[in-house]
Design a protein around this motif. Sequence first.
Motif, mmCIF file in Angstrom:
data_model
loop_
_atom_site.group_PDB
_atom_site.id
_atom_site.type_symbol
_atom_site.label_atom_id
_atom_site.label_comp_id
_atom_site.label_asym_id
_atom_site.label_seq_id
_atom_site.Cartn_x
_atom_site.Cartn_y
_atom_site.Cartn_z
ATOM 1 N N ARG A 135 3.120 -19.848 -11.127
ATOM 2 C CA ARG A 135 2.463 -18.761 -11.275
ATOM 3 C C ARG A 135 1.924 -18.634 -12.689
ATOM 4 N NH1 ARG A 135 2.922 -12.098 -10.055
ATOM 5 N NH2 ARG A 135 0.806 -11.920 -10.226
ATOM 6 N N MET A 136 2.891 -18.941 -13.847
ATOM 7 C CA MET A 136 2.437 -18.641 -15.110
ATOM 8 C C MET A 136 1.236 -19.655 -15.357
ATOM 9 S SD MET A 136 5.016 -19.088 -18.389
ATOM 10 C CE MET A 136 5.375 -20.819 -18.310
ATOM 11 N N LYS A 137 1.506 -20.868 -14.992
ATOM 12 C CA LYS A 137 0.292 -21.926 -15.265
ATOM 13 C C LYS A 137 -0.852 -21.515 -14.753
ATOM 14 C CE LYS A 137 -1.209 -26.798 -14.210
ATOM 15 N NZ LYS A 137 -1.959 -26.443 -13.209
ATOM 16 N N LYS A 138 -0.822 -21.156 -13.408
ATOM 17 C CA LYS A 138 -2.202 -20.493 -12.806
ATOM 18 C C LYS A 138 -2.863 -19.418 -13.599
ATOM 19 C CE LYS A 138 -4.119 -18.826 -8.613
ATOM 20 N NZ LYS A 138 -3.865 -18.654 -7.051
ATOM 21 N N TYR A 139 -1.911 -18.368 -13.995
ATOM 22 C CA TYR A 139 -2.500 -17.285 -14.854
ATOM 23 C C TYR A 139 -2.977 -17.766 -16.103
ATOM 24 C CZ TYR A 139 -2.707 -12.721 -17.054
ATOM 25 O OH TYR A 139 -3.001 -11.434 -17.697
ATOM 26 N N ARG A 194 16.225 -28.226 -11.667
ATOM 27 C CA ARG A 194 15.399 -27.061 -11.913
ATOM 28 C C ARG A 194 14.492 -27.625 -13.167
ATOM 29 N NH1 ARG A 194 17.706 -25.190 -7.587
ATOM 30 N NH2 ARG A 194 19.582 -26.179 -8.647
ATOM 31 N N ALA A 195 15.052 -28.634 -14.045
ATOM 32 C CA ALA A 195 14.318 -29.343 -14.831
ATOM 33 C C ALA A 195 13.222 -30.262 -14.228
ATOM 34 C CB ALA A 195 15.192 -30.407 -15.723
ATOM 35 N N ASP A 196 13.319 -30.748 -13.129
ATOM 36 C CA ASP A 196 12.462 -31.615 -12.554
ATOM 37 C C ASP A 196 11.454 -30.849 -11.881
ATOM 38 O OD1 ASP A 196 13.823 -33.912 -13.280
ATOM 39 O OD2 ASP A 196 14.930 -34.226 -11.504
ATOM 40 N N TYR A 201 5.230 -27.967 -14.519
ATOM 41 C CA TYR A 201 4.429 -27.060 -14.852
ATOM 42 C C TYR A 201 4.229 -26.387 -16.355
ATOM 43 C CZ TYR A 201 4.405 -26.818 -9.662
ATOM 44 O OH TYR A 201 4.315 -27.193 -8.366
ATOM 45 N N LEU A 202 5.333 -26.264 -16.904
ATOM 46 C CA LEU A 202 5.337 -25.716 -18.410
ATOM 47 C C LEU A 202 4.557 -26.681 -19.315
ATOM 48 C CD1 LEU A 202 6.448 -23.703 -20.619
ATOM 49 C CD2 LEU A 202 8.329 -25.221 -20.664
ATOM 50 N N LEU A 203 4.612 -27.720 -18.994
ATOM 51 C CA LEU A 203 3.812 -28.802 -20.012
ATOM 52 C C LEU A 203 2.414 -28.942 -19.666
ATOM 53 C CD1 LEU A 203 6.386 -31.951 -20.100
ATOM 54 C CD2 LEU A 203 6.390 -29.921 -21.694
ATOM 55 N N GLU A 204 2.184 -28.453 -18.364
ATOM 56 C CA GLU A 204 0.563 -28.430 -18.120
ATOM 57 C C GLU A 204 -0.186 -26.940 -18.462
ATOM 58 O OE1 GLU A 204 -0.571 -31.425 -14.537
ATOM 59 O OE2 GLU A 204 1.004 -29.903 -13.967
ATOM 60 N N GLU A 227 11.361 -35.667 -13.794
ATOM 61 C CA GLU A 227 9.928 -36.108 -12.767
ATOM 62 C C GLU A 227 9.053 -35.220 -13.026
ATOM 63 O OE1 GLU A 227 11.569 -36.557 -8.923
ATOM 64 O OE2 GLU A 227 13.284 -37.982 -9.208
ATOM 65 N N MET A 228 7.910 -35.839 -13.036
ATOM 66 C CA MET A 228 6.849 -34.874 -13.223
ATOM 67 C C MET A 228 5.888 -34.971 -12.093
ATOM 68 S SD MET A 228 7.121 -34.610 -16.356
ATOM 69 C CE MET A 228 5.573 -33.638 -16.718
ATOM 70 N N ASN A 229 5.597 -33.671 -11.654
ATOM 71 C CA ASN A 229 4.931 -33.276 -10.566
ATOM 72 C C ASN A 229 5.931 -33.455 -9.315
ATOM 73 O OD1 ASN A 229 2.859 -32.136 -11.631
ATOM 74 N ND2 ASN A 229 1.955 -34.113 -12.004
#
Length: 342
Positions: A135-139, A194-196, A201-204, A227-229
């Motif tokens: 949600r943070m990324k979308k916002y 939780r890292a994966d 999302y944070l990096l994007e 792992e990304m995405n």
Amino acid sequence: MTKHNTGIEWTHIPGYKGETWNPIVGCSIDSPGCKNCYAMRRANRLLDGNPKTPHYAGTTKKVNGKPVWTGKVARASEKTLTAPLRWGKPRAIFVNSMGDLFHENVQDEWIDEVFYMMHMAARHIFIILTKRPERMKKYMEDLSPWHRVKRPRLNEIFGSEERAASADYFSMVREQPWPLPNVWLGVSVEDQKRADERIPYLLETPAAVRFISCEPLLGVVDLNTAEMNNDPNLKINPLRGALPAFQKLDWVIAGGESGPHARPMHPRWLRSLRDQCQAANTPFFFKQWGEWVSVSEVEGAGPSYYFESGATVRRVGKARAGRTLDGIEHTEFPKINGVSNE
């Protein structure tokens, strides 16, 4: 020496007064790191007959004698919302220490108001931590959302149409780039799962500063294999930003758990994060051992916990355990860019 208004050490940035700000309160259990959340206990105390904090009503309930988040969220008063505008000297502010700004039950309009205030109070640093990075990324992908705050709502917030017009005027003449340079965004990462899930999302996410908080650290977190995405074939070290599509992390916070039901932290988990950050030249902040500390760090009596690997930690309490790792305090902060100190 600066006298801070909060004991949360990673808000004690040189030149800034540490502070917390809770314009929205309430949350719900999301992952293992939430099990012994201090904010649940504190919220239960604040709603227990305190006439100054009626908005905490219903945010927790007792389950087997322990307060637990219900998922209800609520706005605080307009006075609380506008508090950063009245704080004269620069502060480093942990936003929503008593909830999650991007919780699914928080209305977009409420988040807009919080960002409007952070935009207006450009002299402060605002530090936001979430377990809901999607949600943070979308916002954050929506440009300049504070402009959605309407004049009637500004009248309510500032108490009069005249004051609201003045505030709106200053907002328009002091435009800031997006993302706001004084807002730092982070995700909680208590273990590898939780890292994966959260770091990609944070990096994007558009942000001036991106960070992770590994507190309470409940397992090893190997950032070299994140792992990304959630794609096992797409891995990246987020400390280095190896792929052009992803930004790198600017800061890593780590710490053990405190409180009556605190779980022990393996010293190897902590040393691994420190070593990864040092190898990548990433600022590392060790907040605390918590209730349990490595026997190599602090001497004295106390119940012991033995990890299968042979490491031993002893319960001595947060104050005695301290925050030195191999005899060193790690108090590093990211570089501050574009933040006004006026």
